[in-house]
Design an enzyme around this catalytic site. Sequence first.
Site, PDB file in Angstrom:
ATOM      1  N   PHE A  18     -10.567  33.442  -1.239  1.00 34.64           N
ATOM      2  CA  PHE A  18     -11.899  33.841  -0.781  1.00 34.64           C
ATOM      3  C   PHE A  18     -11.735  34.887   0.329  1.00 34.64           C
ATOM      4  CE2 PHE A  18     -13.644  29.272  -1.588  1.00 34.64           C
ATOM      5  CZ  PHE A  18     -13.617  29.503  -2.947  1.00 34.64           C
ATOM      6  N   TYR A  40      -9.198  30.570   2.199  1.00 36.52           N
ATOM      7  CA  TYR A  40     -10.283  31.413   2.703  1.00 36.52           C
ATOM      8  C   TYR A  40      -9.747  32.300   3.823  1.00 36.52           C
ATOM      9  CZ  TYR A  40     -15.098  32.398   4.368  1.00 36.52           C
ATOM     10  OH  TYR A  40     -16.287  32.991   4.743  1.00 36.52           O
ATOM     11  N   CYS A  41      -9.937  33.621   3.703  1.00 36.74           N
ATOM     12  CA  CYS A  41      -9.572  34.592   4.733  1.00 36.74           C
ATOM     13  C   CYS A  41      -8.084  34.463   5.062  1.00 36.74           C
ATOM     14  CB  CYS A  41     -10.473  34.396   5.952  1.00 36.74           C
ATOM     15  SG  CYS A  41     -10.288  35.656   7.237  1.00 36.74           S
ATOM     16  N   LEU A  42      -7.749  34.232   6.310  1.00 41.40           N
ATOM     17  CA  LEU A  42      -6.356  34.094   6.710  1.00 41.40           C
ATOM     18  C   LEU A  42      -5.698  32.899   6.019  1.00 41.40           C
ATOM     19  CD1 LEU A  42      -4.046  35.089   8.440  1.00 41.40           C
ATOM     20  CD2 LEU A  42      -5.047  33.902  10.392  1.00 41.40           C
TER      21      LEU A  42
END
Length: 555
Positions: A313, A285-287
């Site tokens: 994500f 997710y993200c980073l």
Amino acid sequence: MTQGVSYRLIFDAWMEWVTQLAISPGKQTELAALAGSGMVSFTLRLPGAMVGEGDSWLSKPTEDRRFSSADWAAWPFNAFARAHMVAEDWWLEAARNVPGVPKRTEDEMQFLIRQMADTWSPANIPWLNPTVISRTVQSGGFNFLQGIKNWWEDLDRLLSGAPPAGTEAFVIGSTVATAKGKVILRNDLMELIQYTPVTETVFAEPVLIVPAWIMKYYILDLSRENSLVQWLIARGHTVFMISWKNPGHRDRDISLDDYRQAGVMAALEAVGRVLPDRKIHACGYCLGGTILAIAAAAMAREHDERLASVTLFAAQTDFAEAGEMLLFLDERQIGLLEDLMWDQGYLDTRHMSAAFQVLRSNELIWSRLVRNYILGERDQMTDLGAWNADQTRMPARMHSEYLRGLFLENRLTAGRFAVNGRVVALRDIGTPFFVVATERDHIAPWRSVYKVALFTDTDMTFVLATGGHNVGIVNPPNSGFGSYLIDRRRQGQRYRDPDSWAVGAERRTGSWWVAWQAWLEELSAAERAPPPGMGAPEHGMPPLGDAPGTYVLMP
């Protein structure tokens, strides 16, 4: 004192624009004509607006959220709103296509103008806002007294370091982050949680989730009704989750590659001990998705075939079009942040929070101020809001490497990102991808997320969900909210640009969670297996304690 913002960047952008505009008579003439036509149009439509004619501006609520209330359709507030929007459009046009002004400076100026327009919006001025006037008349001015009380309470919490009002109702391990499980691994950077199965049999391949370390992991395990973790285990998936440590001064030298080695790779090794000879569905997710993509590329280079799939994500792998986050990020800004982090050893939570709020200042700053301190209301705290207030720090070395290597120099997709001294390439990854982006993401714009399709050549399902960076991801099927576009690219198919993809993709209503779970099931073995034990005591990895663990509780 500047909260980590290099004001020299703002001053230089402003001076470059003013200087070039001053020696561009053609642009000046164009702007004068635009101002004249705007004033004439405004004046001609003013009588109709006064008597509420249907074809006059703001006779109906506008799509602009600042003036979406029906109160703004009445005279004279419709004139205030229209005058503001006309002036804002003129200033934005003044920043466009000025001869000699680079595209980057043009984008910076438009961003600054939008910030100023949001600041001076009539929606923020009590005596020009019809909703405030109506509330004041109804309450006899009590709304201002309540607003002062709210402001005083928030100021007291800010000065004392207490979280925002309402967050006390969401307790980690009791109200949020309630999925049952055990911490099976702990190192200096993360804890690995294995969640307790609730079905008699499970899919053979487990799911490992790598959240971003910008915030705490439990955004994917909020309340029971919107917990992605609990939703997955209820459908027979064995789920593991990384819970990152909140770094302090002593962690200043933790590098970006440490998050790969002591985070992603250590977690994969631990999952392999619990479930030997099983491939793993990895999700970031993200980073966390960015570091997972880097790890997957390095694994592919070494012919490490432990991954069954990769899911991202709202995660970027190419940062050339990373949106407004890039506007004021250059050597000067990074240099200032590095000086700040050198003193502290980390990037403080308030700097990250301020940056994200400015990207959506109308929604996250000004509208909130009006509601809380002028209308005297209190925003009802939600589990997602409480999570958002539970912020983390960023180690100095890691954050510097992240900003320089990925945001500023875009090394990963430029073929210049090295792992263990050798460059990695996303194209080496042969496992299927499932990539989720969101339409209103100001942190990872969906067209930027989509660029992973340009640098990979494997089977990829891409989803564009309604909502923003967090709400679009945390959208359980029982919410009845949202829709998404979905399409699948088979290995070897030609690349399509994002807009062409959006035209051809299938629109589905509801939550994309259902499509993702079906995709995971498709890639999993048909035979279900008995649930695994907790941890791997036989390999020296016994359970260390109950979920949610200790790192998530670190202030």
